[in-house]
Design a protein around this motif. Sequence first.
Motif, PDB file in Angstrom:
ATOM      1  N   LEU A 174       0.856  -1.146  -0.172  1.00  4.87           N
ATOM      2  CA  LEU A 174      -0.115  -0.047   0.000  1.00  4.87           C
ATOM      3  C   LEU A 174       0.826   1.124  -0.087  1.00  4.87           C
ATOM      4  N   GLN A 175       0.693   2.055  -0.931  1.00  5.70           N
ATOM      5  CA  GLN A 175       1.647   3.346  -1.238  1.00  5.70           C
ATOM      6  C   GLN A 175       0.893   4.592  -0.480  1.00  5.70           C
ATOM      7  N   SER A 176       1.683   5.596  -0.140  1.00  4.72           N
ATOM      8  CA  SER A 176       0.929   6.718   0.392  1.00  4.72           C
ATOM      9  C   SER A 176       1.939   8.034   0.053  1.00  4.72           C
ATOM     10  N   PHE A 177       1.142   9.206   0.146  1.00  3.67           N
ATOM     11  CA  PHE A 177       1.927  10.348   0.080  1.00  3.67           C
ATOM     12  C   PHE A 177       1.192  11.642   0.705  1.00  3.67           C
ATOM     13  N   LEU A 178       1.563  12.614   0.867  1.00  2.00           N
ATOM     14  CA  LEU A 178       0.747  13.788   1.577  1.00  2.00           C
ATOM     15  C   LEU A 178       0.807  14.755   0.687  1.00  2.00           C
ATOM     16  N   TYR A 179      -0.163  15.484   0.462  1.00  2.00           N
ATOM     17  CA  TYR A 179      -0.501  16.678  -0.250  1.00  2.00           C
ATOM     18  C   TYR A 179      -1.058  17.699   0.534  1.00  2.00           C
ATOM     19  N   GLU A 180      -0.561  18.874   0.203  1.00  2.00           N
ATOM     20  CA  GLU A 180      -1.024  20.083   0.591  1.00  2.00           C
ATOM     21  C   GLU A 180      -2.090  20.887  -0.299  1.00  2.00           C
ATOM     22  N   VAL A 221      -2.577   4.549  -1.871  1.00  2.00           N
ATOM     23  CA  VAL A 221      -3.038   4.090  -3.180  1.00  2.00           C
ATOM     24  C   VAL A 221      -2.655   2.607  -3.092  1.00  2.00           C
ATOM     25  N   LYS A 222      -3.595   2.048  -3.778  1.00  2.00           N
ATOM     26  CA  LYS A 222      -3.372   0.338  -4.188  1.00  2.00           C
ATOM     27  C   LYS A 222      -3.781  -0.002  -5.537  1.00  2.00           C
ATOM     28  N   VAL A 223      -3.066  -0.713  -6.232  1.00  5.66           N
ATOM     29  CA  VAL A 223      -3.132  -1.291  -7.329  1.00  5.66           C
ATOM     30  C   VAL A 223      -3.353  -2.806  -7.794  1.00  5.66           C
ATOM     31  N   PHE A 224      -4.692  -3.017  -8.001  1.00  8.20           N
ATOM     32  CA  PHE A 224      -5.200  -4.393  -8.220  1.00  8.20           C
ATOM     33  C   PHE A 224      -4.681  -5.216  -9.144  1.00  8.20           C
ATOM     34  N   GLY A 264      -5.832  -6.750 -11.732  1.00  9.24           N
ATOM     35  CA  GLY A 264      -6.371  -6.353 -13.152  1.00  9.24           C
ATOM     36  C   GLY A 264      -5.894  -4.904 -13.660  1.00  9.24           C
ATOM     37  N   GLY A 265      -5.227  -3.951 -12.948  1.00  7.87           N
ATOM     38  CA  GLY A 265      -4.820  -2.887 -12.995  1.00  7.87           C
ATOM     39  C   GLY A 265      -5.684  -1.620 -12.566  1.00  7.87           C
ATOM     40  N   SER A 266      -6.742  -1.808 -12.291  1.00 12.97           N
ATOM     41  CA  SER A 266      -7.703  -0.836 -11.437  1.00 12.97           C
ATOM     42  C   SER A 266      -6.867  -0.285 -10.287  1.00 12.97           C
ATOM     43  N   ILE A 267      -7.380   0.869  -9.984  1.00  6.41           N
ATOM     44  CA  ILE A 267      -6.767   1.689  -8.980  1.00  6.41           C
ATOM     45  C   ILE A 267      -7.495   2.124  -7.920  1.00  6.41           C
ATOM     46  N   ALA A 268      -7.227   1.849  -6.470  1.00  3.69           N
ATOM     47  CA  ALA A 268      -8.130   2.242  -5.392  1.00  3.69           C
ATOM     48  C   ALA A 268      -7.289   3.316  -4.652  1.00  3.69           C
ATOM     49  N   CYS A 269      -8.129   4.372  -4.185  1.00  2.00           N
ATOM     50  CA  CYS A 269      -7.368   5.702  -3.495  1.00  2.00           C
ATOM     51  C   CYS A 269      -8.175   5.962  -2.646  1.00  2.00           C
ATOM     52  N   SER A 270      -7.706   5.968  -1.361  1.00  3.83           N
ATOM     53  CA  SER A 270      -8.526   6.823  -0.066  1.00  3.83           C
ATOM     54  C   SER A 270      -7.776   8.192   0.267  1.00  3.83           C
ATOM     55  N   PHE A 271      -8.571   9.152   0.701  1.00  4.53           N
ATOM     56  CA  PHE A 271      -7.845  10.285   1.217  1.00  4.53           C
ATOM     57  C   PHE A 271      -8.516  10.758   2.425  1.00  4.53           C
ATOM     58  N   ARG A 272      -7.752  11.422   3.129  1.00  6.38           N
ATOM     59  CA  ARG A 272      -8.316  11.826   4.416  1.00  6.38           C
ATOM     60  C   ARG A 272      -7.402  13.235   5.007  1.00  6.38           C
ATOM     61  N   PRO A 273      -7.918  13.794   5.993  1.00  2.00           N
ATOM     62  CA  PRO A 273      -7.052  15.122   6.339  1.00  2.00           C
ATOM     63  C   PRO A 273      -5.995  14.266   7.280  1.00  2.00           C
ATOM     64  N   SER A 274      -4.776  15.231   7.179  1.00  2.00           N
ATOM     65  CA  SER A 274      -3.622  14.558   8.039  1.00  2.00           C
ATOM     66  C   SER A 274      -3.797  15.811   9.288  1.00  2.00           C
ATOM     67  N   ALA A 275      -3.530  15.271  10.417  1.00  2.00           N
ATOM     68  CA  ALA A 275      -3.480  15.941  11.745  1.00  2.00           C
ATOM     69  C   ALA A 275      -1.998  16.524  12.110  1.00  2.00           C
TER      70      ALA A 275
END
Length: 380
Positions: free
Chosen positions: A111-117, A132-135, A137-148
């Motif tokens: 599972l890969q991650s990065f921070l964005y402002e 970010v997670k790649v399955f 078949g090539g499809s991409i799942a992404c979750s995002f949340r605020p970082s404290a």
Amino acid sequence: MNDLDKTREQLVTELIKAREHISRLQRQLIDYQSRDIAYPEMMVQSIPDGILLFDKEGYLAEAKPSQDPLLGTLFPIEHLIGHQYSDFFPDDLTEKFTETVSRARKAPQLLQSFLYEAQSPDGLRVRVEFWVKVFPGGSIACSFRPSALEHPQEKQENVRESALFRNLLDITRQLLNQPDPSRFWQVFTELIHQHLGLYLTRMYLYQAEHETLSLIASQGDITTDTSLTFPITSRYPAVRAYKQQQTLLIANPASETNIPPHILLPGMKRMLEIPLEGLGALELVSEQNQVFSEEEQFLLTTLTQIAQAVWKVLVEKDALAKQKEFYFLEKEIKARIQQTRSIDEALQVALQELSKALGFERAEIRLSLTPDGKATSTNE
């Protein structure tokens, strides 16, 4: 009472009860079916994170907005189904997301991650954590949340180092289960490359008879010359790391004059050279700039030292096994020789047993006497 003895009224009553029972079962079935559909949806909706599902081409297929009011305003993703992420992500976010997806494709088990402002229309800045997670078949799942956290770069490094530590533990476990010392460094190179999602991974061993550092294992998308060899007098980074017995970071390989032009490739953004004491050097090449921090260098150097220790144990274990095998072979040959009745027969037995041990199909020795009484032998 059988059906023939029942009155018409009794049969009608039982029929009504049966229909009611069937109706109840149908309602239960519909209820369970609706639960099967609704429960996963309810679970997804209960997660506060925003969720994006892209197809393998990067087009948004499904989306759930973040429950955070600010992020919901910044990323109104529910209206963007069917668009590529580059159509609605800002340029800097698109670049980070593309880079992270590329890493995820190379190491799909991670599972890969990065921070964005991000910045809201009223100027308020918020740090957003993307996962970010790649399955397969090539499809991409992404979750995002605020970082404290207050320091996004520090958070990103901590997340990466934590993931690296878990990967290194997994590599160590797999190395301990590697029984064949002759394939050890090839397996080690494959594991490092796979788990870290590197651009290139190379293992060099020192050849004392030629006084060179020679490539013995390589992993990466780029075809590598398997005869790659550097004299020990070379200034090539791997040679320098080996001679100095010190981990060496090349922050900008393009400006490194000691790297031959035919080895310097466009994707080589950073190189890490890790020495193996008396053995060689491990070369890690990344196509990212923000890698190989001091903590990561320490972890990778430690892993390499552990790998060398494991390899030494395997070599010693293999040598002991061969020594033990030879010991029993020697005892067996001696026992068979003692049962022979002539020198010729004893030599034949010894030769046959040694031939079997060495893998020869047939071996024979013949003794004969010369006219002057001396013995001569003929080997076949």
